[in-house]
Design an enzyme around this catalytic site. Structure first.
Site, PDB file in Angstrom:
ATOM      1  N   CYS A  57      17.595  63.628  44.134  1.00  0.00           N
ATOM      2  CA  CYS A  57      18.421  63.251  45.156  1.00  0.00           C
ATOM      3  C   CYS A  57      17.718  63.893  45.863  1.00  0.00           C
ATOM      4  O   CYS A  57      15.830  64.033  46.329  1.00  0.00           O
ATOM      5  CB  CYS A  57      18.916  64.852  45.917  1.00  0.00           C
ATOM      6  SG  CYS A  57      19.392  65.014  47.146  1.00  0.00           S
ATOM      7  N   CYS A  95      22.670  60.442  52.197  1.00  0.00           N
ATOM      8  CA  CYS A  95      22.386  60.645  50.899  1.00  0.00           C
ATOM      9  C   CYS A  95      21.215  59.745  50.711  1.00  0.00           C
ATOM     10  O   CYS A  95      20.195  58.480  50.805  1.00  0.00           O
ATOM     11  CB  CYS A  95      23.560  59.531  50.410  1.00  0.00           C
ATOM     12  SG  CYS A  95      23.066  59.856  48.509  1.00  0.00           S
TER      13      CYS A  95
END
Length: 270
Positions: free
Chosen positions: A75, A209
């Site tokens: 991530c 994101c």
């Protein structure tokens, strides 16, 4: 048992971080703990739970779980958050190297509560995928920047139905069995793009994101819409930058820079 945690936010993506170098928490409990602690109504609340583990070769190891308990190999915003967390607790210096399940990451803390990540080379590039879903036709580019991402360019990003179409594409047979994250991108002037992302695991739109921003910037570059470094504005309004190199059919030298801030610290009973 009571454990200490830190809550960090990176461009609006928020995470609970736990120092588990002493194996206080058994790894088999990670998934259930992610579901519990990320609950915004009954617990701390976050998009994901990140564990900082001991590494025999690097400064530390990162283990990431989405709010639904699913594991993700990487991530981008979480990577910046764990770098800031590691620096804060003394697990690493300003420049560090850490392991993820997608590869090894170099990170650097820079002034202004920002973190720079040297990412591994993306893979699985697929151009101009045409699919139909929810009565709409989509031209999609796909790339894996640690996790899979579909990228769609739109003219009206404010009114894009990110949840409806993002969910449909995330579960489309083209991306089975694991599914994909879905990014909606608008190209602006001044080498800038706007990005909105539907994240699998969260199963909704997040304010940012990191791997999706990286994917969107790279695809924008490959299409000639922008040049490295690409300026990116996330849904939450935070500004990030993505640099990369292209040549001989390869994408290398990927660098993601953006904010990572410690929101608060506390103790929680598990």
């Amino acid at each position: 048992m009571n454990i200490n945690f830190s809550k960090l936010t990176a461009a609006g993506n928020d995470f609970v971080l736990i120092d588990n170098r002493e194996n206080i928490i058994n790894e088999k409990n990670y998934r259930n703990l992610a579901i519990k602690l990320c609950d915004r109504k009954y617990s701390i609340g976050a998009d994901g739970l990140i564990f900082l583990e001991k590494s025999s070769e690097k400064d530390f190891k990162m283990k990431y779980f989405n709010s639904d308990g699913s594991h993700a190999s990487m991530c981008g915003n979480g990577g910046r958050s764990i770098a800031m967390f590691a620096f804060e607790i003394g697990a690493a210096k300003e420049k560090m190297i850490f392991e993820t399940d997608a590869g090894v990451i170099n990170a650097e803390i820079i002034p202004g509560n920002r973190v720079k990540l040297d990412l591994y080379d993306p893979k699985d590039l697929k151009r101009d995928i045409k699919i139909e879903s929810e009565g709409q036709k989509f031209d999609i580019d796909f790339i894996n920047t640690g996790v899979p991402h579909a990228v769609i360019f739109v003219d009206d990003i404010e009114n894009a139905d990110v949840f409806r179409y993002g969910r449909a594409i995330r579960n489309h047979k083209e991306f089975a069995p694991s599914g994909t994250n879905v990014n909606f991108v608008r190209v602006l002037k001044d080498n800038t793009i706007l990005v909105r992302t539907y994240e699998r695991g969260v199963e909704g739109e997040t304010l940012a994101c990191g791997t999706g921003i990286t994917a969107s910037a790279i695809i924008s570059g490959l299409k000639g819409f922008a040049k490295s470094p690409v300026n990116v504005v996330a849904r939450g309004g935070d500004k990030l930058a993505v640099a990369f190199k292209t040549g001989d059919g390869k994408i290398t030298g990927v660098v993601l820079e953006g904010p990572a801030v410690i929101a608060f610290k506390g103790t929680v009973k598990i």
